[in-house]
Each structure stands twice: as structure tokens, then as C-alpha cells.
Design a protein around this motif. Structure first.
Motif, short mmCIF file in Angstrom:
data_model
loop_
_atom_site.label_atom_id
_atom_site.label_comp_id
_atom_site.label_asym_id
_atom_site.label_seq_id
_atom_site.Cartn_x
_atom_site.Cartn_y
_atom_site.Cartn_z
N MET B 48 0.84 -1.21 0.00
CA MET B 48 0.00 0.00 0.00
C MET B 48 0.87 1.26 0.00
SD MET B 48 -3.05 1.20 2.59
CE MET B 48 -2.05 1.92 3.87
N HIS B 49 1.91 1.25 0.82
CA HIS B 49 2.81 2.42 0.87
C HIS B 49 3.55 2.61 -0.46
CE1 HIS B 49 2.92 2.12 5.54
NE2 HIS B 49 1.84 2.73 5.10
N VAL B 50 3.94 1.50 -1.08
CA VAL B 50 4.60 1.58 -2.39
C VAL B 50 3.64 2.19 -3.41
CG1 VAL B 50 5.35 0.14 -4.35
CG2 VAL B 50 6.31 -0.26 -2.08
N GLU B 51 2.39 1.75 -3.38
CA GLU B 51 1.41 2.27 -4.33
C GLU B 51 1.20 3.77 -4.13
OE1 GLU B 51 -1.31 -1.72 -5.16
OE2 GLU B 51 -1.88 -0.38 -3.53
N GLU B 52 1.19 4.19 -2.88
CA GLU B 52 1.04 5.62 -2.60
C GLU B 52 2.27 6.40 -3.08
OE1 GLU B 52 -1.89 5.18 1.31
OE2 GLU B 52 0.25 5.50 1.58
N ALA B 53 3.46 5.85 -2.79
CA ALA B 53 4.70 6.54 -3.15
C ALA B 53 4.86 6.68 -4.66
CB ALA B 53 5.90 5.80 -2.54
N PHE B 54 4.42 5.65 -5.41
CA PHE B 54 4.61 5.68 -6.86
C PHE B 54 3.34 6.13 -7.60
CE2 PHE B 54 8.05 3.02 -5.42
CZ PHE B 54 9.10 3.34 -6.26
#
Lengths: 550, 88
Positions: B48-54
Motif C-alpha cells: 500500500m505504501h509503495v502504491e502511494e509513493a509511486f
């Protein structure tokens, strides 16, 4: 349906009386498949005929080890229609090595002698390679097997007191116990529990829970078979990655009930992005079950989802176990769950005293009162009943008690006495409500699944570089995840490469148990503290670990 | 975005998700066995954090069984490239 009926009677009755009513809306990979009660029966009957052709006879054990697919339902109920005794079992997770997974099952399979394993192609190949010498027939679940065709009636002659299925306890494969349940116990528990909850045929239940766990199996799947409720079934693997999909499902399908282990409440909160809202107005209860339930977890959940319609009145707690089919106690629907702030010092000595403001306190959530037909007693070590607010061993008896562990008479003798089952849980009564405080043994409950510390320690103790027998496995609270996590502390040989040892330990435990260790602490030989009787102390070493003193 | 830039951003997300030290070394070969607290629940949080960051959603079915950080970085780059070319 009365409690003289069997599971097969319930299935047939719904298929005949409401053939077009929805048994399940099956959600997977973005799609939704509707399964009616008529179709459920026809496809289960198709499996029953396949089983008969394969020579499966009354009382034979059929293991269903499938991923998220409607064949879970068809193959399981088909076995019941054929008079066999089915049981759901986990399949290897993507992180587990299939050959190790199947090897770990040898002893269990030798004991229970399954007559058939229903699985899927790639697992059957792995199982055959590992277990070829055990000559267990295997069947790949296939749409062609369970064709949805009008067919002749499949006779089932089982009665209310026949064992209809086994629930295998979770945890380490070698320790799995097959809990034998009769038709009478299952149908009776589901009817009594539904009455307590105000759950009716027209209600919808949303579930992401695996069927090899009693919550997913009984509270969701079997309740729909017996009571005729609609089930919205999500894939457990998809849910872990996108936990708010449960809220999407509740909103879209108007679900009234869902059951969740404690960790799942926080997992959903942690993944609910921004201030997104859902319309959860149809929900009557989200029931917390199968792990110690925490007041703070409920508070966080209500804080985050108040604008979506979640109030404290809509959260409930259930104390359940496979040995009682499912529910033992349940809090009153429509009322906030009662909390006790117990003074910490008295609590450590087994007494519950209300904590004064500012004093160190343990917050405990009520699990409610026993459901109709169930008796619960809290007893001391000598078996004498304890007064209210005295912590003791929880014993359960009543109408839905299991019929023993399959082929484990020694366990029956150890756990069942005079019709009472000693649960291994600790707790106390207060004003008729049961509060559960912990375990008498070394069981660790991680994400709703049970593991035993000594089994983890045995696995770690075999890793090269670890000093044999010099390991402890402890459960600690991960505050951010609001979940219990497991740490292995291992003494290492002086010349061992500790980073490599730690990695091997994690890998081995993951492969064998499917459990991801939170951390591995590799320490010098002789550092672990022993008890006065010379055994390595889990509690003392846990204290030292948490203080950073190992 | 280059592979090195992707990896560096993934490293930053991992530091936040798993509360790692700022100087932690993360390579393509880093796996969940190398990182304290990387279990199935925190893996979901990491994704989820990766999706937000990218700023992109990753295909769910491919996020379960990523073997290492390198495979995660490849999946991110592939998803971003598909989005840019309009195939997703």
C-alpha cells in the motif's frame, strides 16, 4: 429447520424450497459468481456420485485442500451427501515449499488414513511425489466433475448422531487434531447461535475467512447451508493485501454480519486510506473472535469508521472453539461490549479488582454469556468452581460438544471428564459474563491461527549453528499492527555466522509452519535463563528480551 | 524512472514501513527473511505504501509471492510503463 435435522437435510430443504435463492456470491479476482441453493445441491450431488464411483464408503475421511474456489463447497458437501466424513485442511501458501508441506503431513495421514484428498493439479503432483508410498487416492477439483445438471436424488442415510465432518485444529501439522462433530451438534449450535444474534434466513454474511478455520467454516459457510443465509465469500489472500475489500462487500451486498479475529480490525483500519467512507448501515454486528479481543482495537475501529456507520453497539465479541462446533459465549447484539479495567497487581495473582484511576490496569473485554444449550465453568486446579472475578481454567459442556478427537483416545481422556471439556483457556466470570484472559499452555495465537512455542523451538533447534535445545519462541505484541508476533531467541555456536543462522531460522519456520517470525535474536551460548527446575524459561527470557538485556 | 531510482524509493518506503535504520542496505536480492517484521500483514502495508509513493495500483495477484525487492521494483516499473503506454 429443527435440531433433529441433518446438514444434508438442510441442504436438500433449501434446494427444494428456495432453489433460486442465493447461497453465495463468490468474489475472486474482481469477478462475482452467484451460486444458488439449487446449483449448490446439484453440484454437491455430482461430487457425491464421483465419490461413490471411486469407492468412497460411509465413514471414509475425505480431505478438501483447495484454494478459494466454489469447489470448496461442492466437494465438501458432496462428501456429506455420499455419507463420507469431510474435513477442510490448509493448502501450502506461496511461501511454503510443497514437498516439505506434504512431508509434514505423513504422520497425520498415517493416523487418520484419508480415503481421498481433493486438491488442485499442481498440489496433487507435489503430494504424489512426496506421499506416493502411502497410496492415498487424489482427485483434482474440476468443473467437469461437478457439472450443474438435473440429476437423480442422492440418498444419504446419516442420522442426527452420526459424525458428519471433522474440524482440524489449526497450528502445526503434527499436532492437528480432528474434532469430530455430529449433525445434531452442528445444526443445534447454528440454530442456537443464530437465535442469540437475531440472525435470519434473509440475512447476508460477508467473509474473507478460510474454511479450514472454525469461524469461516461454521459461522459463515455452514450457517448458510443450515440456516439458508446468503454468504459473500472473499479470497483470504486477496483480503490480506486489500483488507478494505470486506467493507466494499458489506456496502455493496448489504451484509448484516461478519466475523473477524482481533488483528483483522486493525489491519482494516491501517489500510483505510485518507478519510474514505463506506455506507455500512446494514451491518448489525462485526464479531471479534478467536484471538484475545482488545478494547483499544474496538476504540480505534469506531474512531475510524464512525462516519461509515460503525458504533460500539455494532461490535460484538464471541468466545468460540471447534470442540463446541463454534460459539460458546456471545455478547448481546445492539449493546456495547462491557470492559473491565483490572488492577494489574491483583490480576497477576488471579483476582479481578477494578483499577483506580491512574493505577496500572489491564483492560479486558467481555466475551458475553453462554449461548442456549452451553454450560461454562471456571474452576481451580483441583477442579473446584471458582467465585466471580477469580481467574481459573475454563471448562465447557452442553449440547454441541464434540464427539472426541478422531483416533486420539489419549487426548479425549486428557481433555474430557464427566462430559466437560477442559479448554486450556483461562478466564473468569463477572455478572454472568465470561472474560478470557489467556492460556494454560504455550499456545501462541498469531493472526487467528494457533502455534505451539515448543514446536517452533524444536524446528529452530535443528538449524545448523544453533545450540540444540537452547531456543525459546515467545509471543510479543506489535503495537502498530495490533497483533501478536513471534520472536525466536536462539543461542548460537561461537563460530556460527549469525546473520546466516537467523536467515535459515526464518526460512525453515516459514517453510514448515507458514509462520513468518517477526525477529530472530541470535545470542551467545549460555545466555538463556533457566527456571529453578532447570528448564529454559520462556517468561523470564521474554522479559529480558523486551528489556534488551539478552 | 531508472532502476536505481526505483530501488532507492522502495528502500525509503521499507524504512518507513518496517521502521528500519536510515542506513539500511537494500538490494535487489533483499527478501523478507532479511528484514525484521516483514510478514504477510506488513507486506500488505508495504505494498500500500509503495502504491502511494509511486502513485499507481499494482496488480493484486502478482503482489502475493514476490521473491525479493528486485521483483517488486520490476513490477513497479512494468506497471508504470504500461500506464504510460496506455495499455492499462
Amino acid at each position: 429447520m429443527n435440531d433433529e435435522g441433518t446438514v444434508a437435510d438442510c441442504l436438500r430443504a433449501h434446494a427444494l424450497q428456495r432453489p433460486d435463492a442465493t447461497f453465495c456470491t463468490f468474489l475472486a479476482q474482481g469477478g462475482a459468481e452467484r451460486i444458488t441453493f439449487g446449483e449448490l445441491y446439484r453440484r454437491a450431488a455430482a461430487y457425491a456420485r464421483v465419490y461413490r464411483r471411486l469407492g468412497i464408503a460411509r465413514g471414509d475421511i475425505v480431505l478438501v485442500m483447495l484454494k478459494h474456489t466454489p469447489h470448496l463447497y461442492y466437494s465438501f458437501l458432496g462428501a456429506i451427501l455420499a455419507g463420507a466424513i469431510p474435513s477442510f485442511m490448509p493448502f501450502p501458501t506461496p511461501k511454503q515449499r510443497p514437498e516439505l508441506f506434504w512431508r509434514e503431513h505423513r504422520a497425520l495421514f498415517a493416523l487418520i488414513e484419508p480415503r481421498l484428498i481433493v486438491s488442485y493439479d499442481e498440489q496433487i503432483a507435489a503430494a504424489r511425489a512426496e506421499l506416493g508410498d502411502m497410496t492415498i487416492p487424489m482427485l483434482a477439483a474440476d468443473d467437469a466433475l461437478a457439472a450443474d445438471e438435473e440429476t437423480s436424488h442422492v440418498e444419504h442415510t446419516g442420522g442426527p448422531d452420526d459424525v458428519v465432518c471433522l474440524q482440524h485444529s489449526s497450528g502445526t501439522t503434527g499436532l492437528k487434531k480432528g474434532v469430530m462433530l455430529t449433525n445434531r451438534a452442528i445444526v443445534g449450535e447454528i440454530l442456537a447461535y443464530a437465535e442469540r444474534l437475531g440472525l435470519h434466513e434473509r440475512d447476508t454474511i460477508a467473509s474473507w475467512l478460510p474454511l479450514y478455520h472454525d469461524m469461516g467454516f461454521v459461522a459463515c459457510f455452514m450457517t448458510s447451508v443450515v440456516l439458508g443465509t446468503r454468504l459473500i465469500a472473499l479470497d483470504p489472500f486477496e483480503w490480506v493485501m486489500r483488507p478494505t475489500m470486506l467493507l466494499d462487500a458489506i456496502e455493496r451486498y448489504g451484509a448484516a454480519f461478519a466475523w473477524l479475529p482481533n488483528f483483522a480490525f486493525s489491519h482494516i483500519v491501517n489500510h483505510a486510506r485518507g478519510d474514505r467512507r463506506w455506507d455500512l448501515g446494514t451491518l448489525r454486528a462485526l464479531v471479534n473472535c478467536s484471538e484475545p479481543c482488545k478494547p483499544r482495537t474496538f476504540e480505534r475501529f469506531v474512531e475510524r469508521f464512525a462516519a461509515s456507520g460503525i458504533t460500539a453497539e455494532r461490535l460484538g465479541v464471541c468466545y468460540a472453539m471447534a470442540e463446541n462446533v463454534f460459539a460458546v459465549t456471545q455478547t448481546a447484539p445492539g449493546h456495547p461490549v462491557r470492559t473491565i479495567a483490572a488492577e494489574a497487581h491483583a490480576f497477576a495473582h488471579g483476582e479481578i479488582v477494578d483499577a483506580h484511576e491512574g493505577a496500572s490496569a489491564i483492560a479486558l473485554l467481555s466475551c458475553g454469556t453462554p449461548i442456549a444449550g452451553v454450560q461454562v465453568a471456571v474452576r481451580d486446579a483441583a477442579g473446584e468452581p471458582l467465585a466471580d472475578r477469580r481467574v481459573g481454567d475454563i471448562h465447557v459442556s452442553g449440547a454441541y460438544r464434540f464427539s472426541g478427537y478422531y483416533r486420539r483416545p489419549e487426548l479425549d481422556a486428557e481433555r474430557i471428564r464427566d462430559g466437560w471439556y477442559r479448554t486450556g483457556d483461562r478466564g473468569f466470570f463477572d455478572r454472568g459474563e465470561l472474560f478470557v484472559t489467556g492460556r494454560t499452555d504455550d499456545m501462541l495465537i498469531v493472526n487467528g491461527r494457533n502455534y505451539y512455542a515448543h514446536e517452533i523451538e524444536a524446528i529452530v533447534g535443528e538449524i545448523p549453528g544453533v545450540v540444540p535445545g537452547r531456543v525459546v519462541a515467545i509471543g510479543i505484541e506489535d503495537e502498530r499492527a495490533d497483533a501478536t508476533v513471534v520472536v525466536a531467541i536462539a543461542e548460537c555456536a561461537p563460530d556460527a555466522d549469525r546473520a546466516a543462522v537467523a536467515k535459515d531460522v526464518r526460512l525453515r519456520v516459514l517453510e514448515v509452519l507458514g509462520l513468518a517470525l517477526h525477529a530472530v535474536a541470535t545470542i551467545d551460548p549460555g545466555r538463556l535463563v533457566k527456571t529453578t527446575s532447570g528448564k529454559i524459561s520462556r517468561s523470564k527470557n521474554k522479559e529480558l528480551y523486551l528489556r534488551g538485556s539478552l | 524512472m531508472t532502476e536505481a531510482e526505483t530501488l532507492e524509493r522502495v528502500r525509503a518506503v521499507m524504512i518507513e514501513t518496517f521502521r528500519l535504520r536510515d542506513d539500511v542496505v537494500v538490494t535487489r536480492e533483499t527478501t523478507s527473511l532479511d528484514v525484521d517484521g516483514w510478514d504477510s500483514l506488513s507486506h500488505a502495508l508495504l505494498i500500500m505504501h509503495v502504491e502511494e509513493a509511486f502513485g499507481t495500483d499494482l496488480p493484486l495477484e502478482r503482489t502475493y509471492a514476490l521473491a525479493n525487492v528486485g521483483e517488486l521494483a520490476d513490477l513497479i516499473r512494468e506497471t508504470l510503463a504500461e500506464r504510460e503506454s496506455g495499455t492499462r
